[in-house]
Design an enzyme around this catalytic site. Structure first.
Site, PDB file in Angstrom:
ATOM      1  N   PRO A  32      40.981  41.533  35.613  1.00  0.00           N
ATOM      2  CG  PRO A  32      39.512  39.712  35.409  1.00  0.00           C
ATOM      3  CD  PRO A  32      40.116  40.638  36.424  1.00  0.00           C
ATOM      4  N   GLY A  33      39.469  42.946  33.714  1.00  0.00           N
ATOM      5  CA  GLY A  33      38.911  43.892  32.740  1.00  0.00           C
ATOM      6  C   GLY A  33      37.399  44.040  32.739  1.00  0.00           C
ATOM      7  N   GLY A  34      36.725  43.594  33.786  1.00  0.00           N
ATOM      8  CA  GLY A  34      35.261  43.737  33.841  1.00  0.00           C
ATOM      9  C   GLY A  34      34.837  45.206  33.801  1.00  0.00           C
ATOM     10  CG  ASP A  83      45.926  45.056  37.301  1.00  0.00           C
ATOM     11  OD1 ASP A  83      46.865  44.311  37.669  1.00  0.00           O
ATOM     12  OD2 ASP A  83      44.822  45.059  37.856  1.00  0.00           O
ATOM     13  CG  ASP A 101      37.257  46.708  41.798  1.00  0.00           C
ATOM     14  OD1 ASP A 101      36.951  46.795  42.999  1.00  0.00           O
ATOM     15  OD2 ASP A 101      36.971  45.715  41.089  1.00  0.00           O
ATOM     16  CE  LYS A 157      39.155  45.427  46.889  1.00  0.00           C
ATOM     17  NZ  LYS A 157      38.254  44.538  46.182  1.00  0.00           N
TER      18      LYS A 157
HETATM   19  C1  LIG Z   1      39.513  43.011  42.165  1.00  0.00           C
HETATM   20  S1  LIG Z   1      40.720  43.062  40.919  1.00  0.00           S
HETATM   21  C2  LIG Z   1      39.991  44.210  39.815  1.00  0.00           C
HETATM   22  C3  LIG Z   1      38.861  43.646  39.004  1.00  0.00           C
HETATM   23  C4  LIG Z   1      38.439  44.570  37.889  1.00  0.00           C
HETATM   24  N1  LIG Z   1      37.804  45.770  38.396  1.00  0.00           N
HETATM   25  C5  LIG Z   1      37.479  43.886  36.951  1.00  0.00           C
HETATM   26  O1  LIG Z   1      36.347  44.364  36.803  1.00  0.00           O
HETATM   27  O2  LIG Z   1      37.857  42.885  36.325  1.00  0.00           O
HETATM   28  C6  LIG Z   1      41.995  43.958  41.662  1.00  0.00           C
HETATM   29  C7  LIG Z   1      43.195  44.234  40.786  1.00  0.00           C
HETATM   30  O3  LIG Z   1      44.010  45.198  41.437  1.00  0.00           O
HETATM   31  C8  LIG Z   1      45.310  45.002  40.954  1.00  0.00           C
HETATM   32  N2  LIG Z   1      46.281  45.740  41.781  1.00  0.00           N
HETATM   33  C9  LIG Z   1      46.621  45.499  43.064  1.00  0.00           C
HETATM   34  N3  LIG Z   1      47.568  46.380  43.442  1.00  0.00           N
HETATM   35  C10 LIG Z   1      47.812  47.183  42.380  1.00  0.00           C
HETATM   36  C11 LIG Z   1      48.695  48.283  42.156  1.00  0.00           C
HETATM   37  N4  LIG Z   1      49.503  48.722  43.121  1.00  0.00           N
HETATM   38  N5  LIG Z   1      48.678  48.883  40.958  1.00  0.00           N
HETATM   39  C12 LIG Z   1      47.862  48.453  39.988  1.00  0.00           C
HETATM   40  N6  LIG Z   1      47.012  47.417  40.134  1.00  0.00           N
HETATM   41  C13 LIG Z   1      46.989  46.772  41.318  1.00  0.00           C
HETATM   42  C14 LIG Z   1      45.474  43.492  40.992  1.00  0.00           C
HETATM   43  O4  LIG Z   1      46.522  43.095  40.119  1.00  0.00           O
HETATM   44  C15 LIG Z   1      44.089  43.023  40.531  1.00  0.00           C
HETATM   45  O5  LIG Z   1      44.096  42.696  39.167  1.00  0.00           O
END
Ligand SMILES: C[S@@+](CC[C@H](N)C(=O)[O-])C[C@H]1O[C@@H](n2cnc3c(N)ncnc32)[C@H](O)[C@@H]1O
Length: 355
Positions: free
Chosen positions: A226-228, A244, A281, A311
């Site tokens: 969500p954008g942290g 994303d 991330d 991960k």
């Molecule tokens: C752990 S969250 C990221 C949190 C973010 N760093 C923050 O600080 O709010 C992981 C994100 O990876 C995205 N994601 C997963 N696979 C993806 C892809 N192939 N391309 C772009 N985003 C992807 C998911 O939609 C999710 O929103």
């Protein structure tokens, strides 16, 4: 019976005695076996006893403390987050604390110095109150030392671990503990309106790897919702492109320094050298993540920095990390650090620079 350092020195002076040093070692929950493996690879046989399952263990290394510090500084571990020397060991009982005060009062190198007192408790400790209260108790009993107790830039750290049946303590230089934070637990205050806890990972990476985020200009954040992380980069004054398929938090959507691409990372197209910082991330299998991110590395200029969460997906972490690092190294990325940060769960963080 207390077991002071003087006794250890007597024993090691016998011709047949092996040189050894003991440490309380800490890893993120569940990762102690990998921290033990890291020590085995660096020091050979390691005798270890779990103090807190999956997390904290007492290790005996066949090396002198100076060698332990030198070897660890040259091979910074991924999973071993913090070490503290054990130079004093006693029973887990209140009278042992009195003996510890006497022992520490005799450590003349502490006199007049800036000293941090790090206190931790085991799951079931003989000390009934909080670690903070034990710290105050000890500090009150160490007045004779004439030390200046501080949390900032100490010359020495006194580390105390009050377990159920034992009391452990040691004195070290902060740089010899792998982290200057008590137990390597770096904590940040949650801000009002903070978008995600994930932000703490990037804040920790900034401190841990000394990354000057404000010196970058143009960043791409892959897996940004969500954008942290995006909010952190915007706060440091960067322009950000967030990738994303999921929605970014509404508080960010109108920010003029932010471009949002609601797309899968495999679908976006960038120009060569468009960014000087790439962060990722993404919640995705490590190999697929590395494939997607390496496919976008042409957009990172030479000398640019990348911060990537890997991960571990409950697979064999050491093998996964080796494979992912090799994939990045093939694409002109030099790994500066690979580390499981305190705020990383089942994952580690890679800090890389493109050459
Ligand atoms: C752990 S969250 C990221 C949190 C973010 N760093 C923050 O600080 O709010 C992981 C994100 O990876 C995205 N994601 C997963 N696979 C993806 C892809 N192939 N391309 C772009 N985003 C992807 C998911 O939609 C999710 O929103």
């Amino acid at each position: 019976m207390s077991d002071f350092i003087e006794k250890d020195e007597e024993q090691t002076s016998a011709p047949e005695a092996k040189i050894h040093s003991r440490y309380i070692c800490t890893a993120n929950h569940g990762f102690a076996p990998y921290a033990q493996e890291e020590l085995r690879r660096l020091f050979g046989a390691v005798k270890s006893t779990l103090l807190l399952p999956g997390e904290i263990f007492l290790a005996t290394l066949e090396a002198e403390p100076e060698e332990v510090s030198r070897v660890l500084a040259g091979h910074l571990p991924i999973f071993l987050r913090h070490i503290q020397p054990v130079q004093f060991q006693d029973q887990g009982e209140m009278s042992a604390l009195e003996r510890l005060s006497v022992y520490l009062s005799r450590r003349s190198e502490l006199a007049g110095e800036k000293v941090s007192l790090h206190v931790r408790k085991g799951g079931s400790s003989f000390w009934p109150d909080s670690p903070g209260e034990l710290r105050e108790w000890l500090q009150g009993h160490l007045q004779e030392l004439g030390a200046e107790f501080t949390v900032h830039e100490p010359a020495y750290v006194i580390s105390v671990y009050a377990a159920g049946d034992a009391l452990y303590a040691g004195v070290s230089r902060p740089e010899d503990n792998l982290s200057s934070w008590n137990g390597g637990m770096i904590r940040f205050r949650k801000e009002d309106g903070q978008i995600s806890r994930a932000k703490f990972k990037l804040m920790e990476a900034e401190k841990e790897f000394s990354i000057p985020f404000q010196s970058f200009r143009n960043a791409v954040d892959i897996g940004a919702s969500p954008g942290g992380w995006t909010s952190f980069l915007l706060e440091r004054g960067l322009k950000v492109t967030a990738v994303d398929p999921a929605l970014m938090h509404e508080s960010l959507r109108k920010n003029p320094a932010l471009k949002i691409l609601r797309k899968n990372a495999g679908e976006v197209k960038f120009q060569d050298n468009e960014f000087d910082l790439l962060v990722c991330d993404m919640s995705w299998s490590p190999k697929l993540m590395a494939k997607l991110v390496t496919g976008l590395l042409h957009s990172l200029s030479p000398g640019g920095t990348a911060i990537v969460t890997v991960k571990l997906m409950h697979k064999k972490p050491m093998a996964v990390i080796k494979e992912i690092i090799a994939m990045f190294e093939d694409e002109r990325m030099q790994v500066q650090r690979a580390k499981q940060l305190f705020h990383n769960r089942d994952e580690i963080t890679l800090y890389m620079i493109k050459y």
